[in-house]
Design an enzyme around this catalytic site. Sequence first.
Site, PDB file in Angstrom:
ATOM      1  N   HIS A  82      -5.980   4.493   6.652  1.00 54.75           N
ATOM      2  CA  HIS A  82      -5.267   5.221   5.608  1.00 54.75           C
ATOM      3  C   HIS A  82      -3.805   5.481   5.971  1.00 54.75           C
ATOM      4  O   HIS A  82      -3.241   6.505   5.589  1.00 54.75           O
ATOM      5  CB  HIS A  82      -5.973   6.541   5.284  1.00 54.75           C
ATOM      6  CG  HIS A  82      -7.349   6.353   4.723  1.00 54.75           C
ATOM      7  ND1 HIS A  82      -7.595   5.736   3.510  1.00 54.75           N
ATOM      8  CD2 HIS A  82      -8.563   6.684   5.223  1.00 54.75           C
ATOM      9  CE1 HIS A  82      -8.894   5.704   3.292  1.00 54.75           C
ATOM     10  NE2 HIS A  82      -9.508   6.258   4.313  1.00 54.75           N
ATOM     11  N   ASP A  87       0.849  -1.187   0.000  1.00 56.07           N
ATOM     12  CA  ASP A  87       0.000   0.000   0.000  1.00 56.07           C
ATOM     13  C   ASP A  87       0.884   1.236   0.000  1.00 56.07           C
ATOM     14  O   ASP A  87       1.990   1.226   0.559  1.00 56.07           O
ATOM     15  CB  ASP A  87      -0.928   0.013   1.226  1.00 56.07           C
ATOM     16  CG  ASP A  87      -1.925   1.153   1.163  1.00 56.07           C
ATOM     17  OD1 ASP A  87      -2.874   1.071   0.361  1.00 56.07           O
ATOM     18  OD2 ASP A  87      -1.755   2.143   1.902  1.00 56.07           O
ATOM     19  N   ASP A 140      -3.300  -0.476   6.349  1.00 61.75           N
ATOM     20  CA  ASP A 140      -4.087  -0.944   5.214  1.00 61.75           C
ATOM     21  C   ASP A 140      -3.561  -2.268   4.667  1.00 61.75           C
ATOM     22  O   ASP A 140      -4.334  -3.119   4.217  1.00 61.75           O
ATOM     23  CB  ASP A 140      -4.094   0.115   4.108  1.00 61.75           C
ATOM     24  CG  ASP A 140      -5.008   1.288   4.426  1.00 61.75           C
ATOM     25  OD1 ASP A 140      -5.700   1.232   5.462  1.00 61.75           O
ATOM     26  OD2 ASP A 140      -5.031   2.260   3.653  1.00 61.75           O
ATOM     27  N   GLU A 154       0.887   5.638   0.493  1.00 63.37           N
ATOM     28  CA  GLU A 154       0.251   6.922   0.774  1.00 63.37           C
ATOM     29  C   GLU A 154       0.996   7.965  -0.051  1.00 63.37           C
ATOM     30  O   GLU A 154       2.212   7.854  -0.258  1.00 63.37           O
ATOM     31  CB  GLU A 154       0.313   7.262   2.262  1.00 63.37           C
ATOM     32  CG  GLU A 154      -0.357   6.240   3.166  1.00 63.37           C
ATOM     33  CD  GLU A 154      -1.823   6.003   2.870  1.00 63.37           C
ATOM     34  OE1 GLU A 154      -2.475   6.909   2.303  1.00 63.37           O
ATOM     35  OE2 GLU A 154      -2.330   4.915   3.186  1.00 63.37           O
TER      36      GLU A 154
END
Length: 300
Positions: free
Chosen positions: A255, A104, A260, A106
């Site tokens: 998030h 994942d 995640d 960000e």
Amino acid sequence: MASILSGSFHHVRNFHISYINIRILRFSSGKYILDQCNTRSLTTRAQLTREGPQNDTPESIKLHIGKAEVVKPRIEPIQCYPALPKEEKLEAKMNRSATILVFDLETTGVNSPRERIIEFAARNLMGGRNSTFQTLINPEIKIKNSHIHGITDSMVNRPRVPRIEDVIPLVIEWVRIQQEPGKPVVWLAHNGKTFDFPFFLREMSHCGYDIPDDWRFFDTLPLAKKLVDPTGKLKGRSIKDLCMHFDIIVNGPAHRAMADVNMLSLIYQRLTISQEFTSSNLIEESLTASDIKWKPRTER
């Protein structure tokens, strides 16, 4: 099965290392529970060396800071899959058709060649030593969406936080260590085809790396779209919606990349069981890098 250990690298200097102790309670009162706690960050000039035997148990980290030596205690393991009896573990690994890495990202904004990655986390579903990788990344530009993930300019836009050019070689080395000989690597992300995969491929290209021929990519969103509930449909198929559907209770920040990743690891398990989705299906339905649309990185 998988120990929570940020990074799998040697002789790392000027690197921001985030340790997150995570504990999963496999089953309680009819619900799967994922509990996150004890977040601690350390920014220093440091060299990491591994401690402990070569097996699937968690290990200690010995951190050398100048002449001082600090030993981080063993970390609680995470269990994403039911533990196998010892005599079955080796056979299970041998029969696995790919190395599956849940990951994942960000970022500073929506999927655009002008935006940058600010956090990267990944986890090998087979578990074992050094099976997770996590770091913040200095984007060298302003963050526009801190309200979503909680990562601010002050957290990452600092000299000691690594840039993407520092991180990509470490990710490649970590993957090399994780990969089972002769088997492909499948990068797994939710809504990955639209978001995570283009970002990742763009930065790989920017750093001068070609995507290995045996790397594949699988987006879990189409698999989730096949789900139905007793009413015949689901309200949504976000990670949060899927946690609710599968009764996965999450205690911790949403998030953030590693949170995640851990949620998706549990979701993927439940998706594959409910739809009888096999490793062979995963390989057949995964994408190559050429199947993913992305544009070269541009400056703001």
